[in-house]
Design a protein around this motif. Structure first.
Motif, mmCIF file in Angstrom:
data_model
loop_
_atom_site.group_PDB
_atom_site.id
_atom_site.type_symbol
_atom_site.label_atom_id
_atom_site.label_comp_id
_atom_site.label_asym_id
_atom_site.label_seq_id
_atom_site.Cartn_x
_atom_site.Cartn_y
_atom_site.Cartn_z
ATOM 1 N N VAL A 1 8.525 3.702 -1.192
ATOM 2 C CA VAL A 1 8.771 4.290 -2.506
ATOM 3 C C VAL A 1 8.839 3.130 -3.492
ATOM 4 O O VAL A 1 9.643 2.205 -3.323
ATOM 5 C CB VAL A 1 10.070 5.102 -2.534
ATOM 6 N N GLN A 2 8.014 3.168 -4.529
ATOM 7 C CA GLN A 2 7.767 1.984 -5.343
ATOM 8 C C GLN A 2 8.929 1.574 -6.242
ATOM 9 O O GLN A 2 9.126 0.388 -6.514
ATOM 10 C CB GLN A 2 6.517 2.209 -6.210
ATOM 11 N N VAL B 1 -2.074 -6.022 4.270
ATOM 12 C CA VAL B 1 -2.733 -5.773 2.990
ATOM 13 C C VAL B 1 -1.882 -4.785 2.215
ATOM 14 O O VAL B 1 -1.620 -3.676 2.681
ATOM 15 C CB VAL B 1 -4.161 -5.230 3.182
ATOM 16 N N ASP B 2 -1.437 -5.197 1.035
ATOM 17 C CA ASP B 2 -0.479 -4.427 0.249
ATOM 18 C C ASP B 2 -1.151 -3.820 -0.980
ATOM 19 O O ASP B 2 -1.811 -4.517 -1.755
ATOM 20 C CB ASP B 2 0.660 -5.356 -0.198
ATOM 21 N N THR B 3 -0.971 -2.514 -1.150
ATOM 22 C CA THR B 3 -1.539 -1.826 -2.308
ATOM 23 C C THR B 3 -0.545 -0.780 -2.789
ATOM 24 O O THR B 3 0.596 -0.725 -2.350
ATOM 25 C CB THR B 3 -2.908 -1.195 -1.947
ATOM 26 N N ALA B 4 -0.973 0.059 -3.731
ATOM 27 C CA ALA B 4 -0.136 1.145 -4.243
ATOM 28 C C ALA B 4 -1.043 2.155 -4.921
ATOM 29 O O ALA B 4 -2.101 1.812 -5.458
ATOM 30 C CB ALA B 4 0.897 0.626 -5.239
ATOM 31 N N ALA B 5 -0.596 3.400 -4.917
ATOM 32 C CA ALA B 5 -1.378 4.448 -5.580
ATOM 33 C C ALA B 5 -1.492 4.192 -7.073
ATOM 34 O O ALA B 5 -2.456 4.619 -7.720
ATOM 35 C CB ALA B 5 -0.733 5.805 -5.325
ATOM 36 N N ALA C 1 -3.376 11.769 -1.243
ATOM 37 C CA ALA C 1 -4.443 11.177 -2.054
ATOM 38 C C ALA C 1 -4.711 9.734 -1.634
ATOM 39 O O ALA C 1 -5.864 9.286 -1.581
ATOM 40 C CB ALA C 1 -4.057 11.238 -3.533
ATOM 41 N N THR C 2 -3.649 9.004 -1.313
ATOM 42 C CA THR C 2 -3.795 7.623 -0.840
ATOM 43 C C THR C 2 -4.616 7.565 0.445
ATOM 44 O O THR C 2 -5.544 6.757 0.562
ATOM 45 C CB THR C 2 -2.399 7.004 -0.596
ATOM 46 N N LYS D 1 2.270 2.191 -1.622
ATOM 47 C CA LYS D 1 3.486 2.649 -2.296
ATOM 48 C C LYS D 1 3.187 3.879 -3.143
ATOM 49 O O LYS D 1 2.066 4.052 -3.629
ATOM 50 C CB LYS D 1 4.036 1.520 -3.182
ATOM 51 N N ALA D 2 4.207 4.704 -3.309
ATOM 52 C CA ALA D 2 4.107 5.895 -4.142
ATOM 53 C C ALA D 2 5.379 6.011 -4.966
ATOM 54 O O ALA D 2 6.350 5.292 -4.743
ATOM 55 C CB ALA D 2 3.914 7.136 -3.275
ATOM 56 N N GLY D 3 5.369 6.939 -5.924
ATOM 57 C CA GLY D 3 6.552 7.139 -6.754
ATOM 58 C C GLY D 3 6.331 6.811 -8.208
ATOM 59 O O GLY D 3 7.204 7.054 -9.047
ATOM 60 N N VAL D 4 5.163 6.254 -8.541
ATOM 61 C CA VAL D 4 4.786 6.031 -9.937
ATOM 62 C C VAL D 4 3.423 6.671 -10.132
ATOM 63 O O VAL D 4 2.433 6.228 -9.565
ATOM 64 C CB VAL D 4 4.713 4.532 -10.294
ATOM 65 N N ARG D 5 3.377 7.745 -10.892
ATOM 66 C CA ARG D 5 2.103 8.409 -11.147
ATOM 67 C C ARG D 5 1.679 8.173 -12.585
ATOM 68 O O ARG D 5 2.495 7.826 -13.443
ATOM 69 C CB ARG D 5 2.194 9.908 -10.849
ATOM 70 N N THR D 6 0.418 8.365 -12.859
ATOM 71 C CA THR D 6 -0.124 8.091 -14.181
ATOM 72 C C THR D 6 -0.287 9.373 -14.977
ATOM 73 O O THR D 6 -0.835 10.354 -14.485
ATOM 74 C CB THR D 6 -1.490 7.387 -14.068
#
Length: 324
Positions: free
Chosen positions: A123-124, A47-51, A108-109, A80-85
């Motif tokens: 790392v995204q 199962v693939d997701t991202a922050a 947080a994830t 995945k991480a490396g892109v924040r809002t």
């Protein structure tokens, strides 16, 4: 569903993975639960997701499902991480693969998912403002502290991937996987990235194996009102493949599907799933009904002549220095 090792690691994943980019936004928790149940029953586990998906909403939905009837041990969780809002009205994404940002995002994830570890953390996207060594230090620290079992990169070029693999192998956890866009509409990774991954022993997770939905054939005549291409926040994601070249590829896939008595979706997905070096093809669906169409491809093995024709009509241009 076939189970495969990720590169030269001991991690075993299903040949089809479940993408969750729309969960918590276009796919509510009820529909997500139906998808996850159907996916696990079919023998899937990745199962693939991202922050960054829905600003964390995708992970939050998965966490709620894990807190219910889904057993964590049945899943291989990839995030995945490396892109924040940005905290601005437009909610624009900011690339930040600094050590602090990555580790804060990972914590947080894990909180949203309700688990103490990921199976694979990526790392995204490349961060040109942060030294690669700093980014990799965060990956190494995450493994050493037990917050993830394996690490990798997503959307990185081959030369950076090779550099990262070298640095991570020097007393570190090694580079387990790369996640890249790969489909009959996007074969650029065949020039250098796929050969590099094979040489480095890294598994390949292929995202958007259906060409961002275009290879399903749904856009052959028009843009359906319920499709991603008609969605305000996903229109720009699909539009690059709504062109004459893509139309020709879709027609070739459709012809092959008609000859096999299958759907274009199944043919396009089977092509990526069984491409050399691919450990898992990650496909997302908005509804359980769409997911059943994806799972129907699990038993399809493309005949060699059909694969050869699709290879020929979609081959990427190669020149110097890939061919000399």
């Amino acid at each position: 569903m076939q189970q495969r090792r990720v590169g030269r690691t001991g991690l075993t994943v299903s040949s089809l993975g479940l993408g969750t980019m729309t969960w918590g936004r276009d796919t509510d928790e009820h529909d997500a639960g139906e998808q996850l149940e159907a996916f696990l029953e079919a023998g899937g586990n990745l199962v693939d997701t991202a922050a960054s998906y829905g600003d964390g909403e995708s992970e939050r939905v998965i966490g709620h499902l894990l807190d219910g009837s889904v057993d964590r041990e049945d899943m291989v969780l990839v995030s995945k991480a490396g892109v924040r809002t940005r905290r601005t009205p437009d909610g624009a994404g900011v690339v930040d693969a600094s050590r602090g940002s990555l580790l804060d995002t990972l914590d947080a994830t894990l909180g949203r998912l309700g688990t103490d570890h990921l199976d694979l953390w990526l790392v995204q996207t490349p961060d040109l403002a942060t030294p690669l060594a700093e980014t990799l230090d965060a990956l190494d620290h995450a493994v050493r502290t037990g917050r993830t079992r394996y690490v990798g990169l997503s959307n990185y070029p081959a030369w950076t991937t090779a550099q990262a693999a070298t640095l991570l192998s020097d007393g570190g956890p090694g580079l387990a996987a790369v996640e890249v866009e790969y489909s009959l509409l996007q074969r650029g990774v065949e020039r250098e990235l796929l050969p590099a991954a094979e040489a480095l022993g890294a598994g390949v997770l292929a995202w958007s194996p259906l060409g961002r939905g275009v290879l399903t054939g749904k856009y052959r005549a028009t843009v359906p009102a319920s499709s991603r291409a008609a969605s305000p926040h996903l229109r720009g994601f699909v539009e690059p493949y709504l062109n004459d070249r893509s139309h020709g590829v879709v027609e070739a896939v459709t012809t092959a599907a008609n000859g096999l008595g299958r759907t274009p979706l199944e043919v396009a997905l089977a092509w990526v799933r069984d491409a050399p070096g691919v450990s898992c093809a990650v496909a997302g669906a908005r509804s359980a009904g769409q997911l059943h169409g994806v799972l129907a491809a699990a038993d399809l093995e493309l005949p060699d002549p059909i694969r050869a024709v699709l290879d020929e009509v979609t081959a990427p241009e190669l020149g110097y220095p890939e061919r000399f």
